[in-house]
Design a protein around this motif. Structure first.
Motif, PDB file in Angstrom:
ATOM      1  N   ILE A  94       0.846  -1.188   0.000  1.00 13.44           N
ATOM      2  CA  ILE A  94       0.000   0.000   0.000  1.00 13.44           C
ATOM      3  C   ILE A  94       0.883   1.240   0.000  1.00 13.44           C
ATOM      4  O   ILE A  94       1.744   1.399   0.867  1.00 13.44           O
ATOM      5  CB  ILE A  94      -0.946  -0.013   1.212  1.00 13.44           C
ATOM      6  CG1 ILE A  94      -1.822  -1.264   1.137  1.00 13.44           C
ATOM      7  CG2 ILE A  94      -1.782   1.251   1.248  1.00 13.44           C
ATOM      8  CD1 ILE A  94      -2.575  -1.575   2.381  1.00 13.44           C
ATOM      9  N   SER A 132       1.402   5.282   0.352  1.00 11.80           N
ATOM     10  CA  SER A 132       0.773   6.370   1.094  1.00 11.80           C
ATOM     11  C   SER A 132       1.389   7.692   0.667  1.00 11.80           C
ATOM     12  O   SER A 132       2.482   7.728   0.100  1.00 11.80           O
ATOM     13  CB  SER A 132       0.931   6.154   2.597  1.00 11.80           C
ATOM     14  OG  SER A 132       2.293   6.085   2.933  1.00 11.80           O
ATOM     15  N   ARG A 173      -2.001  -0.716  -4.026  1.00 16.60           N
ATOM     16  CA  ARG A 173      -3.142   0.137  -3.690  1.00 16.60           C
ATOM     17  C   ARG A 173      -2.586   1.375  -3.003  1.00 16.60           C
ATOM     18  O   ARG A 173      -1.486   1.354  -2.485  1.00 16.60           O
ATOM     19  CB  ARG A 173      -4.105  -0.585  -2.752  1.00 16.60           C
ATOM     20  CG  ARG A 173      -4.903  -1.657  -3.442  1.00 16.60           C
ATOM     21  CD  ARG A 173      -6.149  -1.908  -2.681  1.00 16.60           C
ATOM     22  NE  ARG A 173      -7.039  -2.732  -3.475  1.00 16.60           N
ATOM     23  CZ  ARG A 173      -8.303  -2.892  -3.196  1.00 16.60           C
ATOM     24  NH1 ARG A 173      -8.837  -2.297  -2.171  1.00 16.60           N
ATOM     25  NH2 ARG A 173      -9.055  -3.656  -3.938  1.00 16.60           N
ATOM     26  N   ASP A 174      -3.373   2.426  -2.953  1.00 17.76           N
ATOM     27  CA  ASP A 174      -2.961   3.582  -2.177  1.00 17.76           C
ATOM     28  C   ASP A 174      -4.086   4.037  -1.272  1.00 17.76           C
ATOM     29  O   ASP A 174      -5.256   3.868  -1.584  1.00 17.76           O
ATOM     30  CB  ASP A 174      -2.453   4.744  -3.034  1.00 17.76           C
ATOM     31  CG  ASP A 174      -3.034   4.832  -4.423  1.00 17.76           C
ATOM     32  OD1 ASP A 174      -3.933   4.067  -4.745  1.00 17.76           O
ATOM     33  OD2 ASP A 174      -2.571   5.690  -5.167  1.00 17.76           O
ATOM     34  N   GLY A 175      -3.687   4.577  -0.111  1.00 18.30           N
ATOM     35  CA  GLY A 175      -4.654   5.031   0.872  1.00 18.30           C
ATOM     36  C   GLY A 175      -4.280   4.543   2.254  1.00 18.30           C
ATOM     37  O   GLY A 175      -3.182   4.032   2.477  1.00 18.30           O
ATOM     38  N   PRO A 176      -5.198   4.670   3.183  1.00 14.57           N
ATOM     39  CA  PRO A 176      -4.947   4.219   4.559  1.00 14.57           C
ATOM     40  C   PRO A 176      -4.737   2.694   4.594  1.00 14.57           C
ATOM     41  O   PRO A 176      -5.516   1.939   4.003  1.00 14.57           O
ATOM     42  CB  PRO A 176      -6.212   4.606   5.318  1.00 14.57           C
ATOM     43  CG  PRO A 176      -6.930   5.574   4.439  1.00 14.57           C
ATOM     44  CD  PRO A 176      -6.495   5.307   3.038  1.00 14.57           C
ATOM     45  N   GLN A 198      -7.432  -0.222   3.321  1.00 14.51           N
ATOM     46  CA  GLN A 198      -7.126  -0.897   2.054  1.00 14.51           C
ATOM     47  C   GLN A 198      -7.020  -2.409   2.232  1.00 14.51           C
ATOM     48  O   GLN A 198      -7.466  -3.175   1.377  1.00 14.51           O
ATOM     49  CB  GLN A 198      -5.844  -0.331   1.436  1.00 14.51           C
ATOM     50  CG  GLN A 198      -5.999   1.080   0.925  1.00 14.51           C
ATOM     51  CD  GLN A 198      -7.041   1.175  -0.170  1.00 14.51           C
ATOM     52  OE1 GLN A 198      -7.207   0.286  -0.995  1.00 14.51           O
ATOM     53  NE2 GLN A 198      -7.780   2.281  -0.181  1.00 14.51           N
TER      54      GLN A 198
END
Length: 136
Positions: free
Chosen positions: A39, A41, A72-75, A79
């Motif tokens: 992930i 960020s 993926r990107d985000g918290p 995620q």
């Protein structure tokens, strides 16, 4: 044995990521799948995305067709949960280590996932070099 495993890794710690991935390969059915998730960020650029995907591909080695790299990107926690639900995984695996006092006092993503998940979560512990046999 598990049919669908989600392995969330931190590419900044490739040795720990390799250890968790090796454990997942032992637990996965021969016809199963392992989603190898990293992930991103903060601000995500094409260069950062390409570098991260190259890291995932290097980590997976290409020899095991069960391993499917995913970015993926985000918290982090959100995620991991979203992907686990979307793919209906049987097991979520995360690298963890015995926490030092600052980590112990603050909840980590791993702690939150294990507390609130309806899916099995395995924290693959790796040794903390700062700890010794005298730690309690």
């Amino acid at each position: 044995m598990y049919a669908r495993i989600l392995v969330a890794v931190d590419l900044a710690k490739p040795d720990r990521a390799r250890q968790v991935l090796a454990q997942a390969q032992k637990l996965c059915d021969p016809d199963g799948t392992i989603r190898l998730l990293h992930i991103l960020s903060g601000p995500v650029t094409l260069k950062l995305r390409a570098t991260a995907m190259a890291g995932l591909l290097a980590l997976s080695g290409g020899a095991d067709p069960r391993i499917l790299p995913v970015l993926r990107d985000g918290p982090v926690e959100a995620q991991i949960r979203a992907m686990a639900e979307e793919d209906r995984v049987d097991l979520v695996m995360l690298a963890s280590r015995l926490p030092g006092m600052p980590k112990f006092l603050h909840d980590s993503s791993a702690t939150e996932l294990t507390r609130h998940s309806t899916i099995s979560v395995l924290l693959a512990q790796t040794p903390n070099p700062e700890r010794n046999p005298h730690h309690v």
